[in-house]
Design a protein around this motif. Structure first.
Motif, PDB file in Angstrom:
ATOM      1  N   GLU A  27      38.862  65.652  31.475  1.00  0.00           N
ATOM      2  CA  GLU A  27      39.503  65.079  32.666  1.00  0.00           C
ATOM      3  C   GLU A  27      38.446  64.606  33.648  1.00  0.00           C
ATOM      4  N   GLY A  28      38.637  63.425  34.165  1.00  0.00           N
ATOM      5  CA  GLY A  28      37.696  62.874  35.131  1.00  0.00           C
ATOM      6  C   GLY A  28      36.556  62.090  34.513  1.00  0.00           C
ATOM      7  N   THR A  29      36.542  61.994  33.181  1.00  0.00           N
ATOM      8  CA  THR A  29      35.469  61.249  32.516  1.00  0.00           C
ATOM      9  C   THR A  29      35.532  59.764  32.858  1.00  0.00           C
ATOM     10  N   LEU A  30      36.749  59.226  32.862  1.00  0.00           N
ATOM     11  CA  LEU A  30      36.935  57.803  33.127  1.00  0.00           C
ATOM     12  C   LEU A  30      37.505  57.589  34.517  1.00  0.00           C
ATOM     13  N   SER A  31      36.909  56.682  35.247  1.00  0.00           N
ATOM     14  CA  SER A  31      37.413  56.322  36.571  1.00  0.00           C
ATOM     15  C   SER A  31      38.579  55.349  36.432  1.00  0.00           C
ATOM     16  N   HIS A  32      39.189  55.036  37.569  1.00  0.00           N
ATOM     17  CA  HIS A  32      40.276  54.047  37.564  1.00  0.00           C
ATOM     18  C   HIS A  32      39.758  52.703  37.071  1.00  0.00           C
ATOM     19  N   HIS A  33      38.557  52.331  37.478  1.00  0.00           N
ATOM     20  CA  HIS A  33      37.962  51.071  37.036  1.00  0.00           C
ATOM     21  C   HIS A  33      37.717  51.096  35.530  1.00  0.00           C
ATOM     22  N   ASP A  34      37.257  52.240  35.018  1.00  0.00           N
ATOM     23  CA  ASP A  34      37.015  52.356  33.577  1.00  0.00           C
ATOM     24  C   ASP A  34      38.303  52.158  32.780  1.00  0.00           C
ATOM     25  N   ARG A  35      39.382  52.754  33.262  1.00  0.00           N
ATOM     26  CA  ARG A  35      40.661  52.621  32.559  1.00  0.00           C
ATOM     27  C   ARG A  35      41.168  51.182  32.624  1.00  0.00           C
ATOM     28  N   ASN A  36      40.910  50.517  33.727  1.00  0.00           N
ATOM     29  CA  ASN A  36      41.257  49.096  33.814  1.00  0.00           C
ATOM     30  C   ASN A  36      40.447  48.284  32.804  1.00  0.00           C
ATOM     31  N   LEU A  37      39.167  48.640  32.664  1.00  0.00           N
ATOM     32  CA  LEU A  37      38.305  47.963  31.703  1.00  0.00           C
ATOM     33  C   LEU A  37      38.853  48.122  30.287  1.00  0.00           C
ATOM     34  N   ILE A  38      39.217  49.343  29.921  1.00  0.00           N
ATOM     35  CA  ILE A  38      39.751  49.597  28.586  1.00  0.00           C
ATOM     36  C   ILE A  38      41.076  48.857  28.378  1.00  0.00           C
ATOM     37  N   GLY A  39      41.932  48.909  29.396  1.00  0.00           N
ATOM     38  CA  GLY A  39      43.210  48.208  29.308  1.00  0.00           C
ATOM     39  C   GLY A  39      43.033  46.714  29.170  1.00  0.00           C
ATOM     40  N   ALA A  40      42.076  46.153  29.911  1.00  0.00           N
ATOM     41  CA  ALA A  40      41.815  44.713  29.838  1.00  0.00           C
ATOM     42  C   ALA A  40      41.300  44.320  28.458  1.00  0.00           C
ATOM     43  N   LEU A  41      40.399  45.143  27.919  1.00  0.00           N
ATOM     44  CA  LEU A  41      39.830  44.827  26.615  1.00  0.00           C
ATOM     45  C   LEU A  41      40.891  44.919  25.515  1.00  0.00           C
ATOM     46  N   LEU A  42      41.736  45.936  25.571  1.00  0.00           N
ATOM     47  CA  LEU A  42      42.757  46.099  24.535  1.00  0.00           C
ATOM     48  C   LEU A  42      43.851  45.034  24.652  1.00  0.00           C
ATOM     49  N   THR A  43      44.307  44.760  25.870  1.00  0.00           N
ATOM     50  CA  THR A  43      45.399  43.797  26.052  1.00  0.00           C
ATOM     51  C   THR A  43      44.935  42.375  25.777  1.00  0.00           C
ATOM     52  N   GLY A  44      43.852  41.967  26.439  1.00  0.00           N
ATOM     53  CA  GLY A  44      43.327  40.628  26.196  1.00  0.00           C
ATOM     54  C   GLY A  44      42.833  40.473  24.763  1.00  0.00           C
ATOM     55  N   GLY A  45      42.218  41.527  24.225  1.00  0.00           N
ATOM     56  CA  GLY A  45      41.733  41.479  22.849  1.00  0.00           C
ATOM     57  C   GLY A  45      42.849  41.327  21.837  1.00  0.00           C
ATOM     58  N   THR A  46      43.995  41.955  22.115  1.00  0.00           N
ATOM     59  CA  THR A  46      45.148  41.829  21.211  1.00  0.00           C
ATOM     60  C   THR A  46      45.631  40.385  21.163  1.00  0.00           C
ATOM     61  N   LEU A  47      45.692  39.746  22.316  1.00  0.00           N
ATOM     62  CA  LEU A  47      46.099  38.341  22.353  1.00  0.00           C
ATOM     63  C   LEU A  47      45.094  37.470  21.607  1.00  0.00           C
ATOM     64  N   ILE A  48      43.812  37.751  21.786  1.00  0.00           N
ATOM     65  CA  ILE A  48      42.765  36.973  21.116  1.00  0.00           C
ATOM     66  C   ILE A  48      42.839  37.146  19.600  1.00  0.00           C
ATOM     67  N   VAL A  49      43.071  38.372  19.133  1.00  0.00           N
ATOM     68  CA  VAL A  49      43.167  38.619  17.694  1.00  0.00           C
ATOM     69  C   VAL A  49      44.392  37.926  17.110  1.00  0.00           C
ATOM     70  N   LEU A  50      45.489  37.947  17.843  1.00  0.00           N
ATOM     71  CA  LEU A  50      46.689  37.242  17.395  1.00  0.00           C
ATOM     72  C   LEU A  50      46.413  35.751  17.275  1.00  0.00           C
ATOM     73  N   LEU A  51      45.729  35.187  18.269  1.00  0.00           N
ATOM     74  CA  LEU A  51      45.347  33.780  18.231  1.00  0.00           C
ATOM     75  C   LEU A  51      44.469  33.488  17.020  1.00  0.00           C
ATOM     76  N   GLY A  52      43.445  34.322  16.822  1.00  0.00           N
ATOM     77  CA  GLY A  52      42.532  34.101  15.715  1.00  0.00           C
ATOM     78  C   GLY A  52      43.205  34.228  14.363  1.00  0.00           C
ATOM     79  N   SER A  53      44.125  35.175  14.229  1.00  0.00           N
ATOM     80  CA  SER A  53      44.829  35.374  12.963  1.00  0.00           C
ATOM     81  C   SER A  53      45.701  34.165  12.627  1.00  0.00           C
ATOM     82  N   LEU A  54      46.395  33.643  13.641  1.00  0.00           N
ATOM     83  CA  LEU A  54      47.212  32.451  13.423  1.00  0.00           C
ATOM     84  C   LEU A  54      46.338  31.253  13.055  1.00  0.00           C
TER      85      LEU A  54
END
Length: 376
Positions: free
Chosen positions: A71-98
Motif C-alpha cells: 500500500e502506498g507504492t503507487l501515487s495517484h499520478h502513477d496510477r494515472n500513468l498505468i491507466g493511460a498506458l493500458l487504455t490508450g495502448g488497448t486502442l493502439i493494439v486494436l488499431l494495429g491488429s485491424l
C-alpha cells in the motif's frame, strides 16, 4: 520494488513464450499475413499480429502483480500513468491488429493514434507540463496551449517511429527492448516505482516474443506490435523523466535515438526526392546496411549496438545532470551525436547516395595543407 518487477518480468516472459505460438496460429487462420514484395526483405509468407502476444503478456502480467504491491507504492499520478498506458495502448493494439488484417489507410491510422494520445492527455491528465530551459536555473511550467499539443505530437511521433524501423526480423522488438532497458536503469536510479514496474513487465513480454521473432523469424509483430511498443515508449520516456533537471526532451530523445533518427532521415530523404512523406521506400538504415553487404543478422546486431550506444549516452547524460556541468555535458553530447549521425548518414547514403556535404568539406580541409605544401 525491483524484486516485484523481476517477478513481473518472469511472468510476462513465460506468458509471451506460451502466447506467441497461439497468436501465430490465430493470425494464419484469419489471414493476417505478410506477403513478400519488391520493398520487403522476407521471401515467404509470414504471419503477423505478433504484437497481440506482447500486449497480452504485458497486460496480464501487470494486472496479476497489482494486488501484491504494498500500500502506498503507487501515487495517484502513477496510477494515472498505468491507466493511460493500458487504455490508450488497448486502442493502439486494436488499431494495429485491424491494420495487420485489413491494411487500413494512413489517414485513418493517424486519426486513431491522435485519439489514443488524447485519451492519455484528457482522460488521465497526463501531459508534459515542465520544461527546463537550456542553461536555466529551474524547471519552467508550460501553459496548456503548449503542453497539450506537444504531448500529443510526441506520442504520435514516437509511435510511428518504431513502426518505421520494423523492417527486419527482431529489429523493432530488439531496439524497443534496449530502449525499455535504458528506461528501467534510469527508473532504478531515480527510484520511480511505476517506471520500474512497467518497464520490467514490458521487457519480459518483448524478450519472450523475440524468441520467435529473431532471424529467422517465425512470426512478425506487425503494426499491432510496433505501434504498441512505440506508444509505450512514448508514454514511459515522456512521463518517467520529467523531473530530470536538463533540457526536458534530451534524455528521451537519446533513449529512442535509433528510430527517431531513422524517421528524421526518411523525412529529409523523401523531401529531397520530392516524394510523399508517408511513401514507403528502401532507404532506411537497415536497408542501407544490407546494401553495404552486411547479412540480415549482422545488420540487426549493428543497429542493436547503435541503440545500446544511445541508451548509454542517455544514462550518462542524465546521471551527470545534477552536477554543475550538467547543461554543458548535455550540449556537448547533442553536438557530438548530431555530428556522428550526419557522418554516418553520409557514409551509408541514408539520405542521398551522392550528396555528402560534411564529408566533402572534411576532404577539402585535408587537401588544403597538402596543396599549400606543394605550392611552396
Amino acid at each position: 520494488m525491483l524484486g516485484i518487477g523481476l517477478s513481473g518480468f518472469a511472468i510476462a516472459l513465460a506468458l509471451a513464450l506460451v502466447l506467441t505460438p497461439l497468436v501465430k496460429k490465430f493470425a494464419v487462420r484469419i489471414g493476417a499475413i505478410d506477403v513478400p514484395n519488391h520493398r520487403k526483405v522476407h521471401t515467404r509468407i509470414m504471419p503477423r499480429m505478433g504484437g497481440l502476444a506482447i500486449y497480452a503478456s504485458f497486460t496480464v502480467g501487470l494486472l496479476l502483480l497489482m494486488p501484491w504491491l504494498p500500500e502506498g507504492t503507487l501515487s495517484h499520478h502513477d496510477r494515472n500513468l498505468i491507466g493511460a498506458l493500458l487504455t490508450g495502448g488497448t486502442l493502439i493494439v486494436l488499431l494495429g491488429s485491424l491494420d495487420d488484417k485489413f491494411d487500413l489507410s494512413a489517414k485513418l491510422k493517424l486519426l486513431i493514434q491522435i485519439g489514443a494520445a488524447c485519451i492519455v492527455v484528457f482522460g488521465f491528465d497526463v501531459k508534459i507540463n515542465l520544461l527546463n530551459v537550456p542553461f536555466g536555473e529551474s524547471m519552467q511550467p508550460l501553459g496548456e496551449w503548449i503542453s497539450i499539443p506537444l504531448t500529443i505530437f510526441w506520442i504520435v511521433g514516437v509511435t510511428n517511429a518504431i513502426n518505421l524501423i520494423d523492417g527486419l526480423d527482431g529489429l523493432a522488438a530488439g531496439v524497443s527492448a534496449i530502449a525499455i532497458g535504458t528506461i528501467l536503469v534510469m527508473g532504478i536510479i531515480m527510484g520511480n516505482s511505476a517506471v520500474i514496474l512497467l518497464s520490467t513487465v514490458l521487457l519480459g513480454g518483448i524478450i519472450g516474443f523475440l524468441f520467435f521473432n529473431f532471424h529467422p523469424a517465425k512470426i512478425f509483430m506487425g503494426d499491432s506490435g510496433s505501434l504498441f511498443l512505440g506508444f509505450a515508449l512514448a508514454t514511459l520516456s515522456m512521463l518517467g523523466f520529467k523531473q530530470i533537471t536538463v533540457v526536458s526532451f534530451v534524455t528521451p530523445l537519446l533513449i529512442i535515438g535509433v528510430p527517431l533518427s531513422d524517421t528524421f532521415f526518411a523525412i529529409v530523404r523523401r523531401w529531397i526526392h520530392k516524394k510523399p512523406i508517408f511513401a514507403p521506400d528502401k532507404g532506411h538504415l537497415h536497408h542501407c546496411l544490407q546494401q553495404l553487404g552486411f547479412s540480415h543478422r549482422t545488420t540487426v546486431l549493428i543497429i542493436y549496438g547503435i541503440a545500446a550506444f544511445f541508451g548509454t549516452c542517455a544514462v550518462i547524460q542524465s546521471s551527470m545532470s545534477d552536477t554543475g556541468l550538467g547543461n554543458w555535458i548535455t550540449f556537448i553530447v547533442i553536438c557530438a551525436l548530431v555530428f556522428l549521425l550526419q557522418i554516418g548518414a553520409e557514409l551509408i547514403g541514408i539520405v542521398d547516395k551522392t550528396r555528402r556535404p560534411v564529408l566533402d568539406f572534411l576532404a577539402r580541409l585535408r587537401m588544403k595543407p597538402g596543396t599549400e605544401t606543394r605550392s611552396k
